[in-house]
Design an enzyme around this catalytic site. Sequence first.
Site: not given
Ligand code: AP5
Ligand code: MG
Length: 215
Positions: A13, A88, A127, A160, A171
């Site tokens: 994402k 979410r 990552r 991270r 997760r």
């Molecule tokens: P990346 O682009 O970083 O993936 P992402 O979908 O953004 O993954 P996140 O881990 O950021 O999502 P998340 O939803 O778990 O965490 P968030 O920060 O939102 O890509 C991942 C890896 O893959 C990278 O190394 C990249 O280079 C590689 N990659 C990407 N595309 C690729 C491809 N096509 N091929 C190969 N490799 C590829 O949330 C963190 C925490 O915050 C949550 O656990 C929760 O506690 C809290 N939180 C956040 N939002 C909320 C909410 N709305 N409600 C409640 N709690 C929340």
């Molecule tokens: Mg992200």
Amino acid sequence: MNLVLLGPPGAGKGTQAVRIASEFGLKHLSSGDILREERKNQTELGRQAQDYMDRGVLVPDDLIIAMMIDHISRPEAAGGFLLDGFPRTVVQAEGLDERMAEKGIRLDAVINMEVSDEEVTKRLTGRLYCPKCGRTYHAMFSPPKKSGVCDDDGEAVTRRKDDQPEVVKQRLETYHAQTQPLVDYYSRTGLLKAVEGGGSVDEVTSAIKEVCQSL
Ligand code: AP5
Ligand code: MG
């Protein structure tokens, strides 16, 4: 244009949001990045969120809704926004609908990036990210040009805390229990657009661009 990028943790994402926001002139709003910034600045919200984040469970809905509505309401988002990681839960989606209706704006599409649990686990456990500018890399799939440091600012890249295998597992469970129901929620409203997220970064960008151009 106001969009949501939906998908499991590690779906890409954040990677795609940066590209799509720049292509279409949208404000990229990542709930995870905003929370990490709040933690870095040691705000009250950051302190409230940290334990949930480190365990891989969701931060309470009321805190998240208030935080995201605040960002959506800022002048920088007035020309259109791309939400990444929010909503979410169904409660968050309902909160977003309500507050957007009050403002007289609406979502144009919810793009669901479909990627298997196996693939996202590989992506998350490799990552790397730059703590200074937030740029994301992958140790195998997209490493920095010079090993261990960010291409943009030379800062040492790091992992991270919530990308450790046990937290990734939690997760994913959280995603399937609380976020996957949004696929049905947005299918019913007709906003859902599915995109195959398992291909290369460029392939996925093309697929998302095609959806955006068709709106
Ligand atoms: P990346 O682009 O970083 O993936 P992402 O979908 O953004 O993954 P996140 O881990 O950021 O999502 P998340 O939803 O778990 O965490 P968030 O920060 O939102 O890509 C991942 C890896 O893959 C990278 O190394 C990249 O280079 C590689 N990659 C990407 N595309 C690729 C491809 N096509 N091929 C190969 N490799 C590829 O949330 C963190 C925490 O915050 C949550 O656990 C929760 O506690 C809290 N939180 C956040 N939002 C909320 C909410 N709305 N409600 C409640 N709690 C929340
Ligand atoms: Mg992200």
